[in-house]
Scaffold this motif. Structure first.
Motif, PDB file in Angstrom:
ATOM      1  N   GLU A  59     -17.589  -3.974   3.233  1.00 17.73           N
ATOM      2  CA  GLU A  59     -17.848  -4.097   4.668  1.00 17.73           C
ATOM      3  C   GLU A  59     -16.765  -4.923   5.364  1.00 17.73           C
ATOM      4  N   ASP A  60     -16.042  -5.739   4.598  1.00 20.49           N
ATOM      5  CA  ASP A  60     -15.017  -6.610   5.159  1.00 20.49           C
ATOM      6  C   ASP A  60     -13.618  -6.012   5.052  1.00 20.49           C
ATOM      7  N   LEU A  61     -13.535  -4.726   4.736  1.00 15.06           N
ATOM      8  CA  LEU A  61     -12.246  -4.038   4.626  1.00 15.06           C
ATOM      9  C   LEU A  61     -12.017  -3.119   5.809  1.00 15.06           C
ATOM     10  N   ASP A  62     -10.772  -3.040   6.238  1.00 12.83           N
ATOM     11  CA  ASP A  62     -10.379  -2.118   7.297  1.00 12.83           C
ATOM     12  C   ASP A  62      -9.048  -1.499   6.866  1.00 12.83           C
ATOM     13  N   ILE A  63      -9.027  -0.182   6.700  1.00 13.10           N
ATOM     14  CA  ILE A  63      -7.827   0.507   6.233  1.00 13.10           C
ATOM     15  C   ILE A  63      -7.392   1.486   7.309  1.00 13.10           C
ATOM     16  N   ASP A  64      -6.129   1.384   7.717  1.00 12.42           N
ATOM     17  CA  ASP A  64      -5.579   2.252   8.760  1.00 12.42           C
ATOM     18  C   ASP A  64      -4.370   3.000   8.222  1.00 12.42           C
ATOM     19  N   ASN A  81       3.505   6.854   8.569  1.00 10.56           N
ATOM     20  CA  ASN A  81       3.764   6.607   7.145  1.00 10.56           C
ATOM     21  C   ASN A  81       3.385   5.197   6.723  1.00 10.56           C
ATOM     22  N   TYR A  82       2.682   4.463   7.554  1.00 11.79           N
ATOM     23  CA  TYR A  82       2.305   3.086   7.221  1.00 11.79           C
ATOM     24  C   TYR A  82       0.807   2.999   6.935  1.00 11.79           C
ATOM     25  N   LEU A  83       0.492   2.517   5.738  1.00  9.72           N
ATOM     26  CA  LEU A  83      -0.886   2.277   5.344  1.00  9.72           C
ATOM     27  C   LEU A  83      -1.121   0.771   5.439  1.00  9.72           C
ATOM     28  N   THR A  84      -2.111   0.363   6.228  1.00  7.06           N
ATOM     29  CA  THR A  84      -2.401  -1.061   6.421  1.00  7.06           C
ATOM     30  C   THR A  84      -3.794  -1.372   5.902  1.00  7.06           C
ATOM     31  N   ILE A  85      -3.865  -2.385   5.047  1.00  7.27           N
ATOM     32  CA  ILE A  85      -5.137  -2.851   4.494  1.00  7.27           C
ATOM     33  C   ILE A  85      -5.410  -4.222   5.090  1.00  7.27           C
ATOM     34  N   LYS A  86      -6.546  -4.359   5.777  1.00  7.29           N
ATOM     35  CA  LYS A  86      -6.953  -5.646   6.344  1.00  7.29           C
ATOM     36  C   LYS A  86      -8.247  -6.066   5.670  1.00  7.29           C
ATOM     37  N   ALA A  87      -8.353  -7.348   5.359  1.00  3.67           N
ATOM     38  CA  ALA A  87      -9.548  -7.838   4.672  1.00  3.67           C
ATOM     39  C   ALA A  87      -9.931  -9.215   5.180  1.00  3.67           C
ATOM     40  N   LYS A  88     -11.235  -9.515   5.098  1.00  6.18           N
ATOM     41  CA  LYS A  88     -11.766 -10.840   5.412  1.00  6.18           C
ATOM     42  C   LYS A  88     -12.356 -11.391   4.126  1.00  6.18           C
ATOM     43  N   LYS A  89     -12.174 -12.682   3.909  1.00 12.80           N
ATOM     44  CA  LYS A  89     -12.670 -13.270   2.676  1.00 12.80           C
ATOM     45  C   LYS A  89     -13.390 -14.570   2.956  1.00 12.80           C
ATOM     46  N   VAL A  90     -14.540 -14.728   2.314  1.00 13.38           N
ATOM     47  CA  VAL A  90     -15.286 -15.975   2.360  1.00 13.38           C
ATOM     48  C   VAL A  90     -15.490 -16.392   0.919  1.00 13.38           C
ATOM     49  N   GLN A  91     -14.999 -17.562   0.578  1.00 13.49           N
ATOM     50  CA  GLN A  91     -15.142 -18.059  -0.785  1.00 13.49           C
ATOM     51  C   GLN A  91     -15.898 -19.370  -0.739  1.00 13.49           C
ATOM     52  N   GLU A  92     -16.927 -19.478  -1.547  1.00 12.30           N
ATOM     53  CA  GLU A  92     -17.773 -20.657  -1.541  1.00 12.30           C
ATOM     54  C   GLU A  92     -17.733 -21.309  -2.916  1.00 12.30           C
ATOM     55  N   SER A 115       0.751  -4.217   4.819  1.00 10.58           N
ATOM     56  CA  SER A 115       1.180  -2.872   5.203  1.00 10.58           C
ATOM     57  C   SER A 115       2.134  -2.329   4.154  1.00 10.58           C
ATOM     58  N   VAL A 116       1.976  -1.039   3.878  1.00 13.30           N
ATOM     59  CA  VAL A 116       2.796  -0.376   2.875  1.00 13.30           C
ATOM     60  C   VAL A 116       3.412   0.857   3.518  1.00 13.30           C
ATOM     61  N   TYR A 117       4.715   1.031   3.321  1.00  9.43           N
ATOM     62  CA  TYR A 117       5.401   2.217   3.840  1.00  9.43           C
ATOM     63  C   TYR A 117       5.386   3.300   2.771  1.00  9.43           C
ATOM     64  N   LEU A 118       4.932   4.479   3.148  1.00 10.67           N
ATOM     65  CA  LEU A 118       4.921   5.627   2.248  1.00 10.67           C
ATOM     66  C   LEU A 118       6.055   6.556   2.658  1.00 10.67           C
ATOM     67  N   PRO A 119       6.996   6.822   1.767  1.00 15.47           N
ATOM     68  CA  PRO A 119       8.189   7.595   2.134  1.00 15.47           C
ATOM     69  C   PRO A 119       7.903   9.008   2.637  1.00 15.47           C
ATOM     70  N   GLN A 120       6.824   9.626   2.178  1.00 13.89           N
ATOM     71  CA  GLN A 120       6.491  10.984   2.604  1.00 13.89           C
ATOM     72  C   GLN A 120       5.149  10.952   3.317  1.00 13.89           C
ATOM     73  N   GLU A 121       5.000  11.782   4.342  1.00 11.34           N
ATOM     74  CA  GLU A 121       3.735  11.812   5.084  1.00 11.34           C
ATOM     75  C   GLU A 121       2.588  12.246   4.181  1.00 11.34           C
ATOM     76  N   VAL A 122       1.400  11.695   4.478  1.00 16.14           N
ATOM     77  CA  VAL A 122       0.214  12.040   3.698  1.00 16.14           C
ATOM     78  C   VAL A 122      -0.799  12.743   4.586  1.00 16.14           C
ATOM     79  N   ASP A 123      -1.712  13.444   3.946  1.00 19.93           N
ATOM     80  CA  ASP A 123      -2.778  14.150   4.653  1.00 19.93           C
ATOM     81  C   ASP A 123      -3.887  13.146   4.956  1.00 19.93           C
TER      82      ASP A 123
END
Length: 149
Positions: free
Chosen positions: A67-72, A76-87, A108-116
């Motif tokens: 639930e704390d992940l957001d992937i865009d 050609n750029y794949l971005t992974i965003k995350a929230k973390k709570v550590q107790e 963010s990660v650059y992918l050399p070839q376009e993806v579907d």
């Protein structure tokens, strides 16, 4: 015991600089002993495998819920965003200690070839995010005659 070394201006400046750095490092290490542990908490190691038909991306995200992940995917750029709570709670000899670490981080990660984009799949298991991104098929190179007018 110090050895006798001929002091040149370069040696002297370097030795003074090293001594000042050492003093400052010791001073700030005493003031902020847990600083290095905090920065390690918010790193995201990533592996990228370039296969024939797809990209496989793995990201290490211990303690992060899906639930704390957001992937865009933007071109050609794949971005992974995350929230973390550590107790961390500790009870010892009548003393109580509780530490919470909160943070948001992205990679963010650059992918050399376009993806579907419609066929990208993501799965989070045991603190490891696995993303499978199928490559768009390239048009086969074909020789085309162009007429001259």
């Amino acid at each position: 015991m110090r050895f006798l070394v001929r002091q040149t201006p370069d040696n002297f400046i370097k030795s003074v600089n090293d001594e000042i750095s050492s003093i400052l490092n010791r001073h700030f290490d005493d003031m902020y002993p847990d600083y290095s542990q905090d920065t390690d908490c918010y790193s995201m190691p990533v592996e990228i495998h370039d296969n024939k038909d797809d990209y496989e991306i793995r990201a290490e995200l211990p303690g992060v819920k899906k639930e704390d992940l957001d992937i865009d995917l933007d071109k050609n750029y794949l971005t992974i965003k995350a929230k973390k709570v550590q107790e961390h709670k500790e009870n010892k000899d009548g003393y109580k200690k509780s530490e919470f670490k909160y943070g948001e981080f992205a990679r963010s990660v650059y992918l050399p070839q376009e993806v579907d984009a419609d066929k990208v799949e993501a799965k989070l298991e045991h603190g490891v995010l696995n993303i499978k991104a199928p490559k768009l098929e390239k048009e086969k190179d074909s020789i085309k005659k162009i007429s001259v007018k």
